[in-house]
Design an enzyme around this catalytic site. Structure first.
Site, PDB file in Angstrom:
ATOM      1  CD  GLU A   3      42.151  36.166  45.746  1.00  0.00           C
ATOM      2  OE1 GLU A   3      41.741  36.971  45.018  1.00  0.00           O
ATOM      3  OE2 GLU A   3      41.735  35.409  45.941  1.00  0.00           O
ATOM      4  CE  LYS A  68      43.795  37.312  40.625  1.00  0.00           C
ATOM      5  NZ  LYS A  68      43.045  36.515  40.205  1.00  0.00           N
TER       6      LYS A  68
END
Ligand code: ZN
Length: 300
Positions: A3, A68
């Protein structure tokens, strides 16, 4: 899945080692035995040939994170886009290619078993290799013209960056696009806020004291403010600790991050809540197809 803090850690590392290096060669076996070969990813053999032709001889200018995604900007107005998906991570060091396999020749962490699934490499002008380990081969690697980034399919619909482009007001506006959504799922929606996934959404909601199944439209201004403050705090902690390595993630030197040792909710099912005086127990429930972990007492 990596993440925002993990991708940030990787991109920081790339910016320490890649700029000014020339890409001398490209190798990949992503096209071997993988399905879903969209025409514009290197899993497609034709695209891989195009990718090689365009990238070899180019100089790396810089690396950047957007949501991301890792963007590696090259001379000649080209940008490599890498989405690490479930198990991908980039590694940097000395490698040799023997038989059909890339092996780290540096002794140490690059030889960690999690770093051995090399499916894509860039050979660099200083003799080092940027290698991409991806056990499950779900990652995406593609190339686009840098000046088309705003219309690129993987970039054009992304929400604001929490640590640079988000305020309490813009978070309120973004959340209001999904009034009927449950907050856990909406926080992970990349069109609402960029970069938050399963681990950090659990931790943000634990710190906010908000139940993951709350409907967005039921949240007060004060509660949205708590979510905003918690998001900034949790993501910054993730970055300070070098990301989360509960699963496969490693930085470019093959080292683990430390955020997995700071979890308050994620994968702490049946453990006592660490909030002072709470006395609750962390509970796991599937919400929107993903496992949510939350305290059964103080998250309301
Ligand atoms: Zn609690």
């Amino acid at each position: 899945m990596p993440e925002l803090p993990e991708v940030t850690t990787t991109v920081k590392g790339l910016n320490q080692v890649l700029p000014h290096l020339i890409i001398a060669d490209v190798w990949s076996d992503y096209h071997v035995g993988t399905k879903n070969k969209s025409p514009e990813v290197i899993k497609n053999e034709k695209f891989l040939e195009y990718f090689k032709k365009e990238v070899i001889g180019k100089t790396v200018l810089s690396a950047e994170r957007r949501a991301k995604n890792i963007l590696i900007h090259l001379s000649g107005e080209k940008t490599i886009l890498i989405h690490m998906k479930m198990t991908g991570h980039l590694l940097f060091g000395n490698y040799s290619f023997t038989g059909s396999k890339w092996t780290a020749t540096d002794t140490g962490l690059l030889q960690d078993p999690f770093n051995q699934f090399i499916h894509f490499t860039l050979s660099l002008s200083n003799g080092k290799t940027l290698a991409f380990s991806d056990m499950r081969k779900f990652a995406k690697v593609t190339l686009f013209e840098t000046n088309t980034r705003d219309s690129h399919i993987d970039l054009k619909n992304l929400g604001p960056e929490p640590l640079s482009h988000l305020t309490k007001e813009t978070l309120t506006q973004q959340l209001s696009k999904k009034p009927r959504g449950v907050i856990k799922s909406v926080l992970m929606d990349q069109t609402v806020v960029a970069g938050v996934g399963n681990i950090y959404s659990d931790e943000i909601l634990w710190l906010s004291g908000i139940h993951p199944e709350r409907k967005v439209e039921s949240l007060s201004t004060n509660e949205v403010g708590k979510i905003f403050d918690s998001m900034i705090e949790v993501l910054n902690t993730g970055i300070e600790l070098g990301g989360d390595s509960m699963s496969d993630y490693r930085n470019i030197y093959g080292e683990r991050g430390g955020f997995q040792n700071s979890h308050k909710a994620y994968r702490r099912t049946k453990q006592i809540c660490q909030k002072k005086g709470c006395g609750g127990v962390i509970t796991r429930k599937v919400i929107g197809g993903r496992s949510a972990h939350f305290c059964n007492i103080h998250q309301k």
